[in-house]
Write a protein that holds these residues in place. Structure first.
Motif, PDB file in Angstrom:
ATOM      1  N   LEU A  29       5.206   4.992   2.982  1.00 46.45           N
ATOM      2  CA  LEU A  29       5.172   3.629   3.523  1.00 46.45           C
ATOM      3  C   LEU A  29       4.676   3.690   4.972  1.00 46.45           C
ATOM      4  O   LEU A  29       5.244   4.417   5.788  1.00 46.45           O
TER       5      LEU A  29
ATOM      6  N   CYS B 268       1.553   0.965   1.148  1.00 44.52           N
ATOM      7  CA  CYS B 268       2.452   1.814   0.371  1.00 44.52           C
ATOM      8  C   CYS B 268       1.606   2.591  -0.628  1.00 44.52           C
ATOM      9  O   CYS B 268       0.967   1.997  -1.489  1.00 44.52           O
TER      10      CYS B 268
ATOM     11  N   LEU C 177       6.912  -2.820  -3.659  1.00 43.48           N
ATOM     12  CA  LEU C 177       6.432  -2.283  -2.386  1.00 43.48           C
ATOM     13  C   LEU C 177       4.924  -2.104  -2.391  1.00 43.48           C
ATOM     14  O   LEU C 177       4.269  -2.238  -1.364  1.00 43.48           O
TER      15      LEU C 177
ATOM     16  N   LEU D 247       4.858  -4.181   7.370  1.00 39.69           N
ATOM     17  CA  LEU D 247       4.647  -3.147   6.360  1.00 39.69           C
ATOM     18  C   LEU D 247       3.152  -3.122   6.044  1.00 39.69           C
ATOM     19  O   LEU D 247       2.602  -4.086   5.525  1.00 39.69           O
TER      20      LEU D 247
END
Ligand SMILES: Nc1nc2c(ncn2[C@@H]2O[C@H](COP(=O)(O)OP(=O)(O)O)[C@@H](O)[C@H]2O)c(=O)[nH]1
Ligand SMILES: [Mg+2]
Length: 469
Positions: free
Chosen positions: A111, A68, A45, A65
């Protein structure tokens, strides 16, 4: 309430909806691959942008995304998960597998992602998920039945198990002889108890090393910070049936029986019950890691033992039907993933067989779980892929898939690791043939090279995907 105040409250409430939290619990019997899994999860991640390594995680595939970050854990009393140590191990020359741990630990990630659902998008461009990952020993779940047992019942059950498992009985011989020689009604000798408890614990460690999965009390081999404390100094009594119920009932408070009984109760009340109340009850999602290949290597009896142990372990997730569990805590796990780890030990064509074998071994408990509200997934994965797959051409021109990797001695191996059976083979299969799935060293990597995995993205999509929509 005025309209503007109402609007304001609604807004804060909705914004909170954008900043979600999820507590993901990772468990499995020791050596199942928890440390490797969590390290790989955090690594994948955090290193998302450079390598397109998670195509099956929708939020990553769609480029939503955004970042992170590691964040401080809210629960200051839980040890920190040793992520940096694990990564240092993978990136050293030569690389090695991270050290085993024996308790609970936690690591938190934040996240940031671009939401896709219209409500979240209306509220803001960017949303966040606070992901709290908790690693705890699967052995701790094996203590659940203790909560429904008193010391006499537990003693009988444990002795029964030993009597039905000759290899385990043989490993426990020195301890057994030492205990049997004692008068359970006579005043207890603390020193003697400590000695016998150490022998009993040693016998559990040896059983584990010999490939047996059934370990109880689970904290004896996974003590976290209680190693050496009297709370872990008790054991079952094989000679109880020599005494009448009345004799036992009238045992003096300083007798061996009374002292062991007291410690057994203390263990339940101070370790087992609090674990369920303070930790288990707060998990939102759970992944159970299972090393089937190791059990196959160890032989027929060990596979049966693993089957029995996993069946027992799954009881903790059956709160849909067990009032006793619901009274103990308010459960909220809504997704449960069974991952067959280290799938890089076999070729990809064996993935379906791995799933089928697990499904066959755990048919009954899985069936029971399916009737509960929890959503299930079963899949193989490799957290840290230590092998490469290639096609070998045999002398007769036929082609076969093969694996290439380094064994723990650092030698390069190229071979076909064999097939995984779809169901439990008969005992004589092990007499004639058996299994020999090799342990591999982690892959040797430069600093810029990414850790590879197998099907981690599929696992992440099941565990987190809906929260990142
Ligand atoms: N080849 C391979 N071996 C693994 C993988 N994950 C774990 N292992 C092996 O299994 C051992 C135990 O893993 P670990 O994560 O420490 O298990 P834990 O006790 O459940 O935390 C490691 O030392 C490795 O030898 C994997 O993805 N691939
Ligand atoms: Mg570990």
């Amino acid at each position: 309430m005025s309209w503007s105040k109402f609007e304001y409250q609604l807004q804060t409430w909705l914004e909170r909806g954008l900043d979600q939290r999820l507590r993901l619990a990772v468990t499995g019997l020791s050596r199942a691959g928890k440390t490797a899994f969590i390290s790989a999860l955090v690594y994948q991640l955090r290193h998302l942008n450079a390598q397109q390594q998670l195509p099956l995680l929708q939020v990553a595939r769609e480029g939503r995304l955004l970042g992170c970050k590691r964040t401080h854990q809210p629960d200051l009393s839980i040890p920190r998960f040793p992520y940096d140590q694990a990564l240092a191990a993978f990136y050293s020359q030569p690389p090695y597998w991270p050290q085993p741990t024996n308790g609970i630990s936690e690591i938190c990630l934040n996240l940031r992602y671009r939401p896709q659902t219209s409500l979240k998008r209306y509220l803001g461009e960017v949303a966040s998920l606070q992901l709290e990952i908790v690693d705890y020993p699967g052995e701790w779940l094996l203590d659940l039945p203790l909560l429904e047992q008193d010391f006499i019942t537990w003693s009988q059950t444990s002795i029964d198990y030993l009597q039905h498992h000759p290899q385990r009985r043989a490993l426990a011989q020195t301890w057994w002889q030492g205990v049997e020689a004692l008068d359970v009604l006579a005043p207890a000798d603390e020193h003697k108890i400590a000695q016998l408890a150490a022998l009993y614990t040693e016998n559990l460690h040896q059983s584990k090393a010999a490939g047996f999965a059934w370990i109880q009390p689970g904290r004896f081999i996974m003590p976290a910070d209680h190693a050496g404390a009297p709370i872990l100094e008790f054991f079952p009594l094989p000679q109880l049936d020599k005494y009448s119920a009345e004799q036992i009932h009238q045992a003096a408070p300083d007798s061996l029986f009374a002292l062991l009984q007291q410690r057994f109760e203390y263990y339940k009340n101070h370790l087992v019950r609090p674990f369920y109340k303070e930790h288990f009850s707060r998990f939102d999602r759970q992944i159970v890691l299972i090393d089937l290949l190791q059990a196959l290597n160890a032989g027929h009896e060990k596979v049966l033992d693993t089957q029995m142990t996993l069946t027992q372990l799954l009881q903790s997730f059956r709160y849909g039907q067990r009032d006793f569990l619901r009274r103990l805590f308010a459960p909220r796990i809504d997704r449960l993933l069974f991952a067959i780890t280290k799938s890089d030990h076999v070729t990809r064509d064996q993935d379906p067989a791995l799933c089928q074998l697990l499904q066959n071994l755990l048919q009954d408990p899985l069936q029971d779980l399916r009737t509960d509200a929890v959503q299930l997934q079963i899949q193989p994965l490799a957290s840290v892929r230590a092998t490469q797959e290639l096609i070998l051409e045999l002398s007769d021109g036929q082609k076969t898939p093969a694996l290439k990797g380094h064994n723990l001695q650092g030698e390069v191996l190229t071979f076909y690791p064999g097939e995984v059976p779809k169901s439990l083979p008969s005992p004589d299969f092990w007499q004639t043939q058996g299994f020999e799935f090799v342990h591999f060293a982690p892959p040797s990597l430069h600093q810029e090279q990414a850790l590879a995995h197998l099907r981690m993205d599929e696992a992440l999509e099941f565990l987190l995907g809906d929260k990142l929509a």
